[in-house]
Design an enzyme around this catalytic site. Structure first.
Site, short mmCIF file in Angstrom:
data_model
loop_
_atom_site.label_atom_id
_atom_site.label_comp_id
_atom_site.label_asym_id
_atom_site.label_seq_id
_atom_site.Cartn_x
_atom_site.Cartn_y
_atom_site.Cartn_z
N ASP A 190 -6.04 -7.10 -0.22
CA ASP A 190 -6.18 -6.42 -1.51
C ASP A 190 -5.76 -7.21 -2.75
O ASP A 190 -6.48 -7.29 -3.71
CB ASP A 190 -5.39 -5.11 -1.49
CG ASP A 190 -5.69 -4.28 -0.26
OD1 ASP A 190 -6.63 -4.61 0.49
OD2 ASP A 190 -4.97 -3.30 -0.04
N GLU A 425 4.37 -4.48 9.40
CA GLU A 425 3.05 -4.63 8.79
C GLU A 425 2.80 -6.09 8.41
O GLU A 425 1.75 -6.65 8.68
CB GLU A 425 2.99 -3.73 7.55
CG GLU A 425 1.65 -3.70 6.84
CD GLU A 425 1.71 -2.84 5.58
OE1 GLU A 425 2.82 -2.35 5.22
OE2 GLU A 425 0.66 -2.68 4.94
C1 9WN Z 1 -5.97 0.11 0.90
C2 9WN Z 1 -4.34 -0.04 6.25
C3 9WN Z 1 -4.77 -0.91 5.08
C4 9WN Z 1 -5.36 -2.25 5.54
C5 9WN Z 1 -5.57 -3.22 4.38
C6 9WN Z 1 -4.24 -3.33 3.61
C7 9WN Z 1 -3.80 -1.95 3.12
C8 9WN Z 1 -4.68 -0.13 1.69
C9 9WN Z 1 -3.45 0.11 0.80
O1 9WN Z 1 -3.63 -1.09 4.24
O2 9WN Z 1 -4.76 -1.47 2.21
O3 9WN Z 1 -7.06 0.07 1.76
O4 9WN Z 1 -3.20 1.28 0.47
O5 9WN Z 1 -2.76 -0.85 0.44
O6 9WN Z 1 -4.36 -4.22 2.55
O7 9WN Z 1 -5.97 -4.48 4.85
O8 9WN Z 1 -6.57 -2.05 6.19
O9 9WN Z 1 -3.47 -0.77 7.07
#
Ligand code: 9WN
Length: 453
Positions: A190, A425
């Site tokens: 992100d 994570e």
């Molecule tokens: C937005 C769920 C997701 C991963 C992404 C990570 C994070 C979300 C957030 O979490 O993104 O989609 O709210 O930050 O960047 O890679 O799929 O684990």
């Protein structure tokens, strides 16, 4: 060249698991993490930060389930594809209606997808994530190739094909055979420095966030997450896409963020290789998938490789330029088994440089950003920390290109990291400290996979 990204060798039975030995406790704790995150037909990435189903998380998590409970692997993938839109897009979030709408921001009300023609009845987001699902399905099948698994593969195949078709047609905004991502969330990385330039061009004020409540910083340290300004821009880009009913026609003329990402497109290419293998199992024709894979690989090299830096970069379709940051995204095309030797050598040089530190013996896995860059931030999300999924992908690429010693070094560093810090994570790329959410789904799942390898 040895190609093991999409192996054709005889699958190993699911029963062959390290139940005892040095890693028995680690194996059990990874399994307990998956069990703890299991939610009737899918696995949440995290009980606190991400209480719904995420697209590329489910793909990685299915690979882990294949080792310990194959039925759950297929449930994971089929529940996700049950939410596939009529146009073929696989949504990046599938919301669990039993979870309060305010538990995650942006929640189902913000996305308002159930009002869109062609969206499923269940609430989803309108974005996608890297298409690693065909690769995951093939890996899951290889780990546990029972007749039920072949039936599940048969049911999944047309849905995987529709996913690829959506990306290769509606998202080919640049007209060169690659898919464009329309939001940094679609890349999965992100707040990577790769998006700084294209995102800076998106008009947004931090003050728009006053209308919303970020939930992520209730569960994780704000200094480890994207900033408020990043979130203001994330909201602005979704708002633009949502206002157009999440339609893809005319994106080039109106959408504020359009980028061809090397990881996303390498995943799209390797998906075609995996689909060719799957086609062979389900009485379909592998030929067109092989042709698509060759075309995508050629386009990734042609559009995203920069001979001046010797690595891959995202292409910003709004400016036509490659974005300058040297991030781990640039190493991802290594997963393409037919990547030309020149680019393989260049990526290996980049990966083994001080920027990423890949070696046959290494203290820590790869960071998400160039360690030598002035904007390297070891604590902040995708701007420095190490992540298991990206390391897993690069390791697959190393194996695909016969780099067994480097792959072994990476594997050992991944195992040691999680053994010491737990199924976090993400991780501090120097100290190895666990960051973000504890009990994280893909960390547990991919640990099982590398342990079993
Ligand atoms: C937005 C769920 C997701 C991963 C992404 C990570 C994070 C979300 C957030 O979490 O993104 O989609 O709210 O930050 O960047 O890679 O799929 O684990």
């Amino acid at each position: 060249m040895v190609n093991r990204t999409v192996p054709s060798a005889e699958p190993s039975p699911a029963a062959a698991r390290p139940a005892g030995g040095r890693y028995a406790r680690l194996w059990q704790s990874a399994r307990a993490t998956l069990d703890g995150n299991w939610e009737h037909d899918h696995t949440v990435p995290s009980r606190t930060l991400y209480p719904h189903q995420w697209s590329w998380d489910s793909a990685f998590i299915a690979i882990g389930w294949a080792h310990v409970d194959p039925e759950r692997a297929w449930s994971e993938l089929s529940s996700l594809f049950d939410a596939q839109w009529r146009d073929g897009r696989v949504p990046h979030i599938v919301f669990n209606p039993a979870v309060p709408a305010t538990a995650y921001f942006p929640g189902p009300v913000f996305w308002a997808c159930t009002e869109v023609v062609g969206a499923p009845a269940v609430a989803t987001s309108g974005l996608v994530q890297p298409p690693v699902h065909a690769l995951a399905a093939w890996h899951a099948y290889q780990r546990a190739p029972a007749p039920q698994a072949r039936d599940a593969l048969r049911r999944l195949y047309p849905r995987l094909v529709a996913q690829q078709r959506y990306l290769a047609t509606r998202r080919d905004v640049g007209g060169a055979g690659l898919a464009a991502v329309v939001h940094p969330w679609e890349s999965g990385l992100d707040n990577s420095p790769a998006w700084d330039d294209p995102l800076a061009a998106v008009p947004a004020e931090e003050s728009v966030l006053r209308a919303y409540r970020r939930r992520d910083i209730v569960h994780a340290a704000a200094a480890h997450r994207p900033t408020d300004l990043d979130y203001a821009r994330y909201v602005a880009v979704v708002t633009a896409y949502r206002a157009a009913g999440y339609r893809d026609e005319g994106l080039a003329d109106r959408h504020p963020f359009l980028v061809e990402c090397p990881l996303f497109n390498a995943a799209m290419g390797v998906a075609e290789h995996a689909l060719a293998r799957i086609a062979g199992e389900v009485d379909a024709d592998p030929g067109p998938h092989r042709e698509n894979a060759a075309r995508i690989t050629a386009a990734v090299v042609d559009r995203l490789y920069d001979p001046a830096t010797g690595t891959f970069h995202p292409r910003d379709l709004r400016t036509g330029r490659l974005t300058p940051a040297r991030t781990v995204l640039g190493l991802a095309p290594l997963i393409l088994p037919d990547l030309p030797a020149r680019q393989v050598e260049a990526v290996l040089a980049e990966a083994t440089s001080a920027r990423f530190g890949l070696a046959a013996r290494m203290d820590r896995p790869l960071p998400s950003h160039d360690r030598t860059a002035t904007d390297f931030e070891p604590l902040r999300y995708w701007r420095g920390p190490s992540w298991m999924n990206v390391n897993w992908l690069v390791r697959q690429g190393l194996l695909a290109h016969g780099q067994d010693r480097l792959a072994a070094g990476l594997r050992a560093s991944m195992i040691e990291l999680v053994e010491t810090a737990g199924c976090h994570e993400y991780f501090h790329p120097e100290t190895g400290a666990g960051l973000g959410s504890a009990g994280f789904g893909w960390t547990a799942a991919l640990l099982l996979d590398v342990l079993a390898d």
